[in-house]
Write a protein that holds these residues in place. Structure first.
Motif, PDB file in Angstrom:
ATOM      1  N   TYR A 307       0.820  -1.224   0.000  1.00 40.92           N
ATOM      2  CA  TYR A 307       0.000   0.000   0.000  1.00 40.92           C
ATOM      3  C   TYR A 307       0.852   1.273   0.000  1.00 40.92           C
ATOM      4  O   TYR A 307       0.323   2.374   0.114  1.00 40.92           O
ATOM      5  N   PRO A 310       0.153   4.014  -3.218  1.00 44.49           N
ATOM      6  CA  PRO A 310      -0.968   4.964  -3.103  1.00 44.49           C
ATOM      7  C   PRO A 310      -0.818   5.904  -1.908  1.00 44.49           C
ATOM      8  O   PRO A 310      -1.209   7.075  -1.981  1.00 44.49           O
ATOM      9  N   LYS A 380      -6.145   8.341   5.536  1.00 44.92           N
ATOM     10  CA  LYS A 380      -5.861   6.912   5.397  1.00 44.92           C
ATOM     11  C   LYS A 380      -4.413   6.709   4.943  1.00 44.92           C
ATOM     12  O   LYS A 380      -3.728   5.787   5.410  1.00 44.92           O
TER      13      LYS A 380
ATOM     14  N   PHE B  49      -7.058   4.553  -8.346  1.00 48.75           N
ATOM     15  CA  PHE B  49      -5.916   3.769  -7.862  1.00 48.75           C
ATOM     16  C   PHE B  49      -5.743   3.947  -6.350  1.00 48.75           C
ATOM     17  O   PHE B  49      -5.449   3.001  -5.622  1.00 48.75           O
ATOM     18  N   PHE B  50      -5.948   5.174  -5.875  1.00 47.84           N
ATOM     19  CA  PHE B  50      -5.792   5.439  -4.439  1.00 47.84           C
ATOM     20  C   PHE B  50      -6.816   4.691  -3.591  1.00 47.84           C
ATOM     21  O   PHE B  50      -6.627   4.526  -2.388  1.00 47.84           O
ATOM     22  N   GLU B  51      -7.895   4.259  -4.225  1.00 44.17           N
ATOM     23  CA  GLU B  51      -8.916   3.543  -3.453  1.00 44.17           C
ATOM     24  C   GLU B  51      -8.424   2.202  -2.941  1.00 44.17           C
ATOM     25  O   GLU B  51      -9.052   1.576  -2.092  1.00 44.17           O
ATOM     26  N   MET B  52      -7.241   1.802  -3.423  1.00 50.94           N
ATOM     27  CA  MET B  52      -6.591   0.617  -2.870  1.00 50.94           C
ATOM     28  C   MET B  52      -6.366   0.772  -1.364  1.00 50.94           C
ATOM     29  O   MET B  52      -6.301  -0.198  -0.615  1.00 50.94           O
ATOM     30  N   LEU B  53      -6.263   2.006  -0.910  1.00 52.99           N
ATOM     31  CA  LEU B  53      -6.044   2.269   0.524  1.00 52.99           C
ATOM     32  C   LEU B  53      -7.197   1.727   1.365  1.00 52.99           C
ATOM     33  O   LEU B  53      -7.018   1.441   2.558  1.00 52.99           O
ATOM     34  N   ASP B  54      -8.377   1.561   0.752  1.00 53.83           N
ATOM     35  CA  ASP B  54      -9.532   1.056   1.502  1.00 53.83           C
ATOM     36  C   ASP B  54      -9.292  -0.344   2.053  1.00 53.83           C
ATOM     37  O   ASP B  54      -9.898  -0.726   3.047  1.00 53.83           O
ATOM     38  N   SER B  55      -8.440  -1.113   1.360  1.00 49.12           N
ATOM     39  CA  SER B  55      -8.237  -2.493   1.802  1.00 49.12           C
ATOM     40  C   SER B  55      -7.009  -2.651   2.687  1.00 49.12           C
ATOM     41  O   SER B  55      -6.571  -3.760   2.968  1.00 49.12           O
ATOM     42  N   ALA B  56      -6.437  -1.525   3.150  1.00 46.78           N
ATOM     43  CA  ALA B  56      -5.210  -1.597   3.965  1.00 46.78           C
ATOM     44  C   ALA B  56      -5.504  -1.954   5.420  1.00 46.78           C
ATOM     45  O   ALA B  56      -4.576  -2.273   6.172  1.00 46.78           O
ATOM     46  N   GLY B  57      -6.758  -1.902   5.803  1.00 43.34           N
ATOM     47  CA  GLY B  57      -7.115  -2.282   7.172  1.00 43.34           C
ATOM     48  C   GLY B  57      -6.612  -1.309   8.225  1.00 43.34           C
ATOM     49  O   GLY B  57      -6.181  -1.730   9.309  1.00 43.34           O
ATOM     50  N   VAL B  58      -6.631  -0.037   7.929  1.00 43.83           N
ATOM     51  CA  VAL B  58      -6.115   0.947   8.890  1.00 43.83           C
ATOM     52  C   VAL B  58      -7.229   1.852   9.449  1.00 43.83           C
ATOM     53  O   VAL B  58      -6.938   2.783  10.193  1.00 43.83           O
ATOM     54  N   GLU B  59      -8.495   1.539   9.086  1.00 43.06           N
ATOM     55  CA  GLU B  59      -9.600   2.436   9.492  1.00 43.06           C
ATOM     56  C   GLU B  59      -9.601   2.686  10.998  1.00 43.06           C
ATOM     57  O   GLU B  59      -9.842   3.809  11.445  1.00 43.06           O
TER      58      GLU B  59
END
Lengths: 489, 102
Positions: A307, A310, A380, B49-59
């Protein structure tokens, strides 16, 4: 050493040669300027070469100093170039942009003052992607530099001009700036050494800002020891840059030949899997070389690396949009009369002349940091950066002295091959941005040349402020690697 | 799992970002977009492409910022800088000429 070959000297050989009387600073500089005149027709490493008569006069001063036993500085008249986003008093500083075409820097960057104080002669300003946004030098408003290993290929970027200049013997060493790999990437593509110091080791005062929380000035040279020599000159606390570490000046050559006996090296899976097969084989061979030298190498996984790209582009776009907001065409800019314009439309009109990559990054930065989207992207990205930093810190604290990977997971590509696909270009940064986001030092060491004649570099990374350990490991790899072919001429 | 193979990277294509939004942001950051395809469509690809950050599990991660107390900052001292007007592009008779502020 005859005069036609002296320009191939390393920085250490230069210092020995000039101080022992083997050649004079003037002879060396004169040969270098001849080389520049001939090489620039093919490579376009430089945007501007300084006035040769003034440079030669400075070299003669150094020679007189050497003859009379005066102090002439550690670099003793060594020809050096600097990336065109580093200010030098009285010299044009364009950042590869038409926006700054007429801008003459009113002061020296701290790195430049320190080079001058140690007797370096800065011969030229090197080409770069506009405002350091890019990794191929194709986004320079003044045209791309070309890779001396094959002029149909990019030299990497954004400090592409600096890497080309060092590789093609147009200077002994050069300064670049590294925000996401901009020193290491072109060093890898041109088969020279590129060093990104620990964040805060080198002052950013006088470096035109792009992404302040991440970028560092770093040396590009033909050997690891040469990079260490230049690093020792430019590093250290600077009252003009409060982000500099409270570290005294140091000699980064000290202990550099100490080897890697007993060191533990982690080879990062996420940076190696999926790499070009020739690049992946080079990493395996490099690990073998280090093990033969007494290190132990093993695979390591860092989940957050996936990650990092990004996260990096989100953070840098936000910082870039803020930094580039200063370009309102009032203090410097295009020749655009103000008559008939409302303020906002005037600024928008002027900024509409930025190159494509800068335009996109400014819009991107405005978008990801805007009130409606900051939580989804920017915050994020900061969290990913924090988690990646913890992963890397844990790896160094618990197990490893060095993390290793290919500097770039692919071979250099043809000019124009990727310039129309920005997302594909992003991924070229996959292996380099981690050191920037986590503020760790990292270096690219030339290691091999592909079957097609294109360079492959190996990246090594160490913990914060462990720059000496990193240079020692890099030097050990340089010593153990198979001989490299000469750059074609 | 995060993406590992750069050759097989799956870039999210959620289509959540509209061209109108990007055009609106370009106005906010005061940058004139001439070539629509060259900029707006590519920026949309980048944001996707930045929406990949959604799956980083950092929420749920806390974002700890480094607080620096004002006493740790250097003193804010005015240092006169001579000759600054030489760097202003449209300077006439002691005044800086700027566009209409209306």
């Amino acid at each position: 050493m005859n005069h036609s070959s002296i320009i191939r000297a390393s920085a250490l050989e230069y210092v020995r040669g000039v101080t022992s009387g083997e050649f004079t600073a003037e002879e060396f500089l004169s040969e270098t300027l001849s080389r520049v005149g001939e090489a620039e027709t093919r490579y376009h490493a430089y945007l501007r070469v300084e006035d040769s008569q003034r440079l030669l006069a400075r070299a003669r001063e150094v020679d007189r100093g050497i003859k009379s036993g005066q102090k002439v500085g550690l670099l003793a008249g060594m020809p050096v170039s600097i990336k065109d986003n580093i200010c030098m008093r009285g010299s044009r500083t364009t950042c590869g942009s038409r926006m700054l075409e007429g801008f003459v820097a009113p002061y020296d960057a701290t790195a430049v003052s320190r080079l001058h104080a140690e007797g370096a002669i800065i011969v030229a300003k090197a080409n770069m992607d506009e405002f350091a946004m890019g990794l191929s030098t194709e986004f320079s408003a003044y045209g791309p530099s070309r890779n001396p290993w094959n002029t149909e290929y990019v030299p990497g970027g954004s400090s592409g001009g600096s890497a080309v200049a060092a590789a093609a013997f147009e200077c002994v060493a050069s300064l670049g700036s590294d925000t996401g790999g901009s020193v290491r990437n072109p060093a890898s593509f041109c088969s020279v050494v590129g060093y990104k110091p620990t964040y805060g080791l080198v002052s950013r005062h006088g470096l035109v800002s792009y992404a302040n929380s991440i970028e560092q000035i770093g040396p590009i040279a033909r050997t690891v020891s040469d990079a260490a020599l230049v690093l020792g000159v430019i590093a250290g606390r600077d009252e003009h840059d409060d982000t500099t570490a409270d570290a005294a000046a140091d000699d980064y050559l000290e202990g550099i030949e100490g080897g890697v006996e007993g060191m533990r090296v982690g080879i990062v899976d996420e940076m190696t899997e999926g790499a070009d097969p020739e690049v992946a084989r080079a990493v395996a061979r490099a690990a073998g070389d280090l093990e033969a030298a007494g290190a132990s190498c093993e695979r390591i996984s860092l989940d957050m690396v996936g990650y990092s790209v990004p996260s990096y582009y989100t953070i840098t776009a936000a910082e870039a949009a803020s930094n580039l907001a200063r370009y309102d065409n009032l203090r410097y800019g295009y020749d655009l009369p103000t008559d008939g314009y409302e303020f906002n439309s005037y600024v928008a009109e002027a900024r509409g002349r930025f190159g494509p990559e800068v335009t996109r990054r400014m819009i991107l930065g405005g978008y990801v940091s805007s009130a409606g989207h900051a939580g989804r992207y920017y915050l994020k990205a900061l969290k990913v950066r924090a988690k990646l930093t913890r992963e890397v810190a844990d790896a160094f604290a618990s197990s490893y002295d060095i993390l290793m990977a290919p500097t770039v997971p692919i071979l250099p590509f043809r000019i124009g091959e990727k310039s129309d696909d920005p997302v594909s270009l992003f991924m070229v940064d996959l292996n380099t941005v981690t050191a920037n986001l986590t503020r760790r030092p990292a270096v690219s060491v030339p290691y091999a040349v592909s079957a097609g004649g294109l360079p492959i570099g190996i990246q090594m990374m160490a913990d914060s402020m462990q720059d000496k350990t990193l240079l020692r490991a890099a030097r050990a790899l340089e010593r153990k690697r198979p001989p490299l072919p000469e750059v074609p001429d | 799992m995060p993406p590992r193979l750069i050759t097989t990277l799956a870039i999210p294509q959620s289509g959540l970002v509209t061209e109108e939004e990007i055009e609106s942001v370009s106005k906010l950051v005061r940058i004139k977009v001439v070539d629509h395809r060259e900029h707006v469509e590519k920026v949309r690809d980048m944001i996707n492409f930045f929406e990949m950050l959604d799956s980083a599990g950092v929420e749920d991660d806390e974002l700890v910022m480094d607080d620096v107390h004002v006493s740790q900052l250097r003193e804010d001292v005015h240092e006169p800088f001579g000759g600054l007007s030489g760097y202003v592009r449209q300077y006439r008779d002691g005044y800086v000429r700027v566009p209409n502020m209306s």
